[in-house]
Design a protein around this motif. Sequence first.
Motif, PDB file in Angstrom:
ATOM      1  N   ILE A 199       0.859  -1.197  -0.075  1.00  0.00           N
ATOM      2  CA  ILE A 199      -0.232   0.017   0.093  1.00  0.00           C
ATOM      3  C   ILE A 199       0.879   1.090   0.031  1.00  0.00           C
ATOM      4  O   ILE A 199       0.396   2.077  -0.652  1.00  0.00           O
ATOM      5  N   PHE A 200       1.949   1.221   0.674  1.00  0.00           N
ATOM      6  CA  PHE A 200       2.826   2.358   0.700  1.00  0.00           C
ATOM      7  C   PHE A 200       3.370   2.725  -0.503  1.00  0.00           C
ATOM      8  O   PHE A 200       3.699   3.852  -0.946  1.00  0.00           O
ATOM      9  N   VAL A 201       3.785   1.552  -1.270  1.00  0.00           N
ATOM     10  CA  VAL A 201       4.316   1.816  -2.905  1.00  0.00           C
ATOM     11  C   VAL A 201       3.375   2.109  -3.666  1.00  0.00           C
ATOM     12  O   VAL A 201       3.677   3.082  -4.444  1.00  0.00           O
ATOM     13  N   ALA A 202       2.346   1.640  -3.550  1.00  0.00           N
ATOM     14  CA  ALA A 202       1.097   1.996  -4.737  1.00  0.00           C
ATOM     15  C   ALA A 202       0.591   3.303  -4.335  1.00  0.00           C
ATOM     16  O   ALA A 202       0.417   4.143  -5.391  1.00  0.00           O
ATOM     17  N   ALA A 203       0.657   3.570  -3.169  1.00  0.00           N
ATOM     18  CA  ALA A 203      -0.012   4.854  -2.710  1.00  0.00           C
ATOM     19  C   ALA A 203       0.867   6.081  -3.103  1.00  0.00           C
ATOM     20  O   ALA A 203       0.599   7.151  -3.908  1.00  0.00           O
ATOM     21  N   ASN A 204       2.241   6.018  -2.861  1.00  0.00           N
ATOM     22  CA  ASN A 204       3.191   6.895  -3.060  1.00  0.00           C
ATOM     23  C   ASN A 204       3.927   7.213  -4.488  1.00  0.00           C
ATOM     24  O   ASN A 204       4.088   7.914  -4.907  1.00  0.00           O
ATOM     25  N   SER A 205       3.317   6.119  -5.458  1.00  0.00           N
ATOM     26  CA  SER A 205       3.591   5.858  -6.729  1.00  0.00           C
ATOM     27  C   SER A 205       2.723   7.172  -7.367  1.00  0.00           C
ATOM     28  O   SER A 205       3.397   7.711  -8.421  1.00  0.00           O
ATOM     29  N   VAL A 206       1.716   7.670  -6.878  1.00  0.00           N
ATOM     30  CA  VAL A 206       1.103   8.731  -7.660  1.00  0.00           C
ATOM     31  C   VAL A 206       1.835   9.930  -7.454  1.00  0.00           C
ATOM     32  O   VAL A 206       1.429  10.916  -8.184  1.00  0.00           O
ATOM     33  N   SER A 207       3.002  10.184  -6.706  1.00  0.00           N
ATOM     34  CA  SER A 207       3.660  11.264  -6.896  1.00  0.00           C
ATOM     35  C   SER A 207       4.251  11.721  -8.210  1.00  0.00           C
ATOM     36  O   SER A 207       4.700  12.816  -8.413  1.00  0.00           O
ATOM     37  N   PHE A 208       4.419  10.544  -9.080  1.00  0.00           N
ATOM     38  CA  PHE A 208       4.973  10.749 -10.212  1.00  0.00           C
ATOM     39  C   PHE A 208       4.069  11.333 -11.329  1.00  0.00           C
ATOM     40  O   PHE A 208       4.469  11.956 -12.219  1.00  0.00           O
ATOM     41  N   TRP A 209       2.753  11.691 -10.962  1.00  0.00           N
ATOM     42  CA  TRP A 209       1.892  12.289 -11.801  1.00  0.00           C
ATOM     43  C   TRP A 209       1.308  13.690 -10.961  1.00  0.00           C
ATOM     44  O   TRP A 209       0.815  14.582 -11.536  1.00  0.00           O
ATOM     45  N   PHE A 210       1.486  13.781  -9.728  1.00  0.00           N
ATOM     46  CA  PHE A 210       0.997  15.049  -9.145  1.00  0.00           C
ATOM     47  C   PHE A 210       2.435  15.511  -8.361  1.00  0.00           C
ATOM     48  O   PHE A 210       3.280  15.049  -8.078  1.00  0.00           O
ATOM     49  N   LEU A 223      -2.236  12.861   0.154  1.00  0.00           N
ATOM     50  CA  LEU A 223      -3.293  11.693  -0.605  1.00  0.00           C
ATOM     51  C   LEU A 223      -2.753  10.443  -0.063  1.00  0.00           C
ATOM     52  O   LEU A 223      -3.493   9.494   0.081  1.00  0.00           O
ATOM     53  N   ALA A 224      -1.302  10.242  -0.140  1.00  0.00           N
ATOM     54  CA  ALA A 224      -0.946   8.752   0.169  1.00  0.00           C
ATOM     55  C   ALA A 224      -1.055   8.461   1.611  1.00  0.00           C
ATOM     56  O   ALA A 224      -1.381   7.410   1.958  1.00  0.00           O
ATOM     57  N   ASN A 225      -0.931   9.369   2.321  1.00  0.00           N
ATOM     58  CA  ASN A 225      -1.019   9.185   4.118  1.00  0.00           C
ATOM     59  C   ASN A 225      -2.415   8.994   4.228  1.00  0.00           C
ATOM     60  O   ASN A 225      -2.852   8.119   5.246  1.00  0.00           O
ATOM     61  N   THR A 226      -3.432   9.306   3.421  1.00  0.00           N
ATOM     62  CA  THR A 226      -4.798   8.915   3.890  1.00  0.00           C
ATOM     63  C   THR A 226      -5.115   7.450   3.585  1.00  0.00           C
ATOM     64  O   THR A 226      -5.977   6.664   4.169  1.00  0.00           O
ATOM     65  N   VAL A 227      -4.347   6.685   2.674  1.00  0.00           N
ATOM     66  CA  VAL A 227      -4.349   5.506   2.329  1.00  0.00           C
ATOM     67  C   VAL A 227      -3.525   4.571   3.268  1.00  0.00           C
ATOM     68  O   VAL A 227      -4.028   3.445   3.787  1.00  0.00           O
ATOM     69  N   THR A 228      -2.305   5.216   3.538  1.00  0.00           N
ATOM     70  CA  THR A 228      -1.423   4.379   4.548  1.00  0.00           C
ATOM     71  C   THR A 228      -1.806   4.221   5.957  1.00  0.00           C
ATOM     72  O   THR A 228      -2.154   3.496   6.717  1.00  0.00           O
ATOM     73  N   TYR A 229      -1.821   5.733   6.424  1.00  0.00           N
ATOM     74  CA  TYR A 229      -1.913   5.816   7.823  1.00  0.00           C
ATOM     75  C   TYR A 229      -3.561   5.685   8.149  1.00  0.00           C
ATOM     76  O   TYR A 229      -3.819   5.166   9.214  1.00  0.00           O
ATOM     77  N   GLY A 230      -4.439   6.196   7.257  1.00  0.00           N
ATOM     78  CA  GLY A 230      -5.713   5.778   7.404  1.00  0.00           C
ATOM     79  C   GLY A 230      -6.138   4.457   7.217  1.00  0.00           C
ATOM     80  O   GLY A 230      -6.917   3.943   8.179  1.00  0.00           O
ATOM     81  N   GLY A 231      -5.207   3.691   6.444  1.00  0.00           N
ATOM     82  CA  GLY A 231      -5.535   2.288   6.497  1.00  0.00           C
ATOM     83  C   GLY A 231      -5.243   1.696   7.803  1.00  0.00           C
ATOM     84  O   GLY A 231      -5.679   0.801   8.015  1.00  0.00           O
ATOM     85  N   SER A 232      -4.251   2.068   8.441  1.00  0.00           N
ATOM     86  CA  SER A 232      -3.955   1.450   9.684  1.00  0.00           C
ATOM     87  C   SER A 232      -4.773   1.807  10.659  1.00  0.00           C
ATOM     88  O   SER A 232      -5.136   0.903  11.514  1.00  0.00           O
ATOM     89  N   TYR A 233      -5.274   2.959  10.694  1.00  0.00           N
ATOM     90  CA  TYR A 233      -6.528   3.396  11.605  1.00  0.00           C
ATOM     91  C   TYR A 233      -7.897   2.368  11.446  1.00  0.00           C
ATOM     92  O   TYR A 233      -8.387   1.925  12.462  1.00  0.00           O
ATOM     93  N   LEU A 234      -8.141   2.481  10.082  1.00  0.00           N
ATOM     94  CA  LEU A 234      -9.271   1.527   9.816  1.00  0.00           C
ATOM     95  C   LEU A 234      -9.146   0.033  10.167  1.00  0.00           C
ATOM     96  O   LEU A 234     -10.110  -0.501  10.385  1.00  0.00           O
TER      97      LEU A 234
END
Length: 266
Positions: A161-172, A178-189
């Motif tokens: 999830i870390f790798v996939a979420a942070n890969s969007v940095s190549f486009w934005f 945005l990546a933190n909402t998936v990684t740290y948010g995923g940990s909380y959920l």
Amino acid sequence: MADLAVFARLARAQVRSQLSYRSSFVMNCFGQALAQANDLVVILIVFGRVASLGGFDISAVLLFYALSGMSFGLADMAVGSIERLPTYIRAGTFDVVLMRPLGTLLQLFASDFQLRRIGRVLTAFGVLVYVLSTSDIHWSPAKVLLLVLTPVAGAAIFGAIFVAANSVSFWFIDARELANTVTYGGSYLTSYPISIYTGWMRVLLAYLVPGAFVAYYPALTLLDHADPLGAPSWLGWLGAPVAVLAAVVAGLIWRSAVRHYRGTGS
């Protein structure tokens, strides 16, 4: 294997560097432990007002929390440094990463191997020991193996999830939040039963982002607890295969992202 050997050497150098400032290292570990404990306090407050949550008592939810916390802590320690990717891209230093005869991911992972985040793992492990000592679990060799493999598989899922979420940095320009909402948010959920979420959130958490395989399904198998949502019990044994699949998908996303990288032009 040669790349892994180089990664191990770089990681050891990072660890030696961090341990050379022992007081700072201890304080950082303590801070990470407190950060992980904040979520524990929230769970305790919630169960101060309710007897069950999503069909589970406090022991079951603490088991979700412990398995999720250990998994996320291990992943954050090993691959969390990939969060610095936006800085590398903006500054143009990712070009240097591409020039070195070592895998780009391994270089990013080894750039800041964060042993200090072991504090998160220790807090979650302490809760796990408490839950296992107070819960009536009917142990078998298979369940012992599942207990050992679950944090490892969960760490691999979070790493993907870390790798996939942070890969969007190549486009934005800066996709860190945005990546933190998936990684740290995923940990909380994943610290809570997925039965408390709405239908679309369950689909997102359980299958698109396979967070349910980090703690929820393995914990159900350990506790011999039927899933309130009616999922089959054998899903608890799929953590390792799902982790492999997630790693493959994340690797493909990363490979595609790197191929589309055009540099800063400087």
